[in-house]
Design a protein around this motif. Structure first.
Motif, mmCIF file in Angstrom:
data_model
loop_
_atom_site.group_PDB
_atom_site.id
_atom_site.type_symbol
_atom_site.label_atom_id
_atom_site.label_comp_id
_atom_site.label_asym_id
_atom_site.label_seq_id
_atom_site.Cartn_x
_atom_site.Cartn_y
_atom_site.Cartn_z
ATOM 1 N N GLY A 75 41.971 60.807 31.552
ATOM 2 C CA GLY A 75 41.138 61.974 31.809
ATOM 3 C C GLY A 75 40.987 62.252 33.291
ATOM 4 O O GLY A 75 40.903 63.405 33.716
ATOM 5 N N GLY A 76 40.967 61.188 34.092
ATOM 6 C CA GLY A 76 40.875 61.342 35.537
ATOM 7 C C GLY A 76 42.217 61.532 36.200
ATOM 8 O O GLY A 76 42.301 61.660 37.427
ATOM 9 N N SER A 77 43.291 61.564 35.413
ATOM 10 C CA SER A 77 44.658 61.759 35.919
ATOM 11 C C SER A 77 45.082 60.686 36.921
ATOM 12 O O SER A 77 45.796 60.965 37.890
ATOM 13 N N TYR A 271 37.350 60.289 27.747
ATOM 14 C CA TYR A 271 38.333 61.150 28.419
ATOM 15 C C TYR A 271 37.630 62.259 29.188
ATOM 16 O O TYR A 271 37.969 62.546 30.351
ATOM 17 N N TRP A 275 37.483 62.931 33.304
ATOM 18 C CA TRP A 275 37.901 64.205 33.889
ATOM 19 C C TRP A 275 36.789 64.827 34.716
ATOM 20 O O TRP A 275 37.014 65.305 35.841
ATOM 21 N N THR A 278 36.029 62.701 38.001
ATOM 22 C CA THR A 278 37.125 62.849 38.961
ATOM 23 C C THR A 278 37.099 64.232 39.606
ATOM 24 O O THR A 278 37.251 64.372 40.823
ATOM 25 N N SER A 279 36.882 65.257 38.805
ATOM 26 C CA SER A 279 36.846 66.620 39.324
ATOM 27 C C SER A 279 35.683 66.828 40.273
ATOM 28 O O SER A 279 35.783 67.567 41.252
ATOM 29 N N CYS A 290 46.465 60.366 41.482
ATOM 30 C CA CYS A 290 47.011 60.864 40.220
ATOM 31 C C CYS A 290 48.295 60.140 39.837
ATOM 32 O O CYS A 290 48.800 59.295 40.564
#
Length: 293
Positions: A75-77, A271, A275, A278-279, A290
């Protein structure tokens, strides 16, 4: 003979369970009558399921705990390599914690129950009449007449072990102490189940890392690891749910779907959190850490 007897007991237990599921009174009576009174001592799956709880719940905890770590990373890539590092670290660390927790909780329950049993035994030894009157009052509270309560309790009091077991249940809510329970073995079973099932979500990352994709495919391996892990994890959760149904008299398909849905919710939330954080924290976007760094 032992093998035949064991097989016969298993077949009889299956018939007993089937008669209960179908509410077939005739089949239930026929099964018990055919086996005789002594042979019809039902174990109700206690012996065969002594460690089932540790296996099922240890396995569920293992696979979900590991997969939520992977979901948060995806989710955080982040680079999939982090899934292996954090996944295996979580797998072993949490596995030890789960095993020790199972052992310590079971030991604490046993010690507490044994202490209460010894206290009740001492009270019965020094003041049997007082304990008998106490038990009579407990039965009266359950709607049994004083006369019948007197008969039941004074008859039972002739057999101290049985009387103490009943006292433990009616007064304290404890079932008779299981002398065959082995907390250490339960802890080991929980640890092994946690690690074995927790390894499932990581298999795709390990296997994809070993396959020379540049030679056999133009598809980047990092794009395959997570989808394959989702399939492996979902299939295993479904299987665990189906197996769990065998020990709860629940329809296997409902049990399997229920476990799959609960695991899916936990992983989807992880997930999403990966995300969102991280965003929010990485001003330049998740590209800093990433997959393609």
């Amino acid at each position: 003979m032992t093998g035949l007897t064991g097989e016969s007991d298993i077949n009889r237990q299956k018939l007993v369970n089937e008669s209960y599921k179908m509410k077939d009174v005739d089949l239930s009576k026929a099964t018990h009558d055919a086996c005789g009174c002594v042979a019809a001592e039902e174990k109700h799956k206690i012996s065969q399921g002594q460690f089932i709880k540790s296996i099922i719940y240890g396995g569920l905890d293992g696979i979900i705990s590991t997969f939520v770590v992977i979901c948060s990373i995806e989710g955080g890539s982040f680079n999939p390599a982090y899934a292996l590092v954090l996944g295996f670290s979580n797998l072993v660390g949490d596995g030890i914690s789960m095993g020790m927790g199972d052992y310590l909780s079971s030991t604490a329950d046993q010690e507490h129950q044994r202490t209460e049993y010894n206290r009740e035994k001492w009270e019965f030894d020094v003041n049997p009449e007082g304990e008998i009157e106490e038990m009579i009052e407990l039965l009266e509270e359950k709607g049994i007449s004083t006369e019948d309560s007197e008969i039941i309790i004074r008859t039972t009091a002739k057999y101290p072990d049985l009387f103490l077991d009943q006292m433990m249940y009616y007064e304290l809510g404890f079932m008779p102490l299981d002398k065959d329970e082995k907390p250490a073995k339960q802890g080991v079973v929980t640890f092994i189940a946690f690690c074995l099932f927790g390894l499932v979500p990581l298999l795709s990352y390990v296997l994809c890392g070993l396959v020379p994709w540049d030679t056999y495919s133009s598809i980047n391996q990092t794009n395959l690891s997570f989808p394959i892990s989702c399939v492996f994890t979902g299939a295993t959760l479904f299987l665990l749910g189906a197996v769990k149904a065998n020990f709860s008299n629940e329809r296997w398909i409902l049990s399997a779907i229920k476990v799959l849905l609960m695991g899916s919710v936990a992983c989807a939330v992880s997930y999403l959190i990966g995300w969102l954080i991280t965003s929010a924290l990485l001003k330049d976007g998740p590209e800093i850490l990433c997959k393609n760094e």
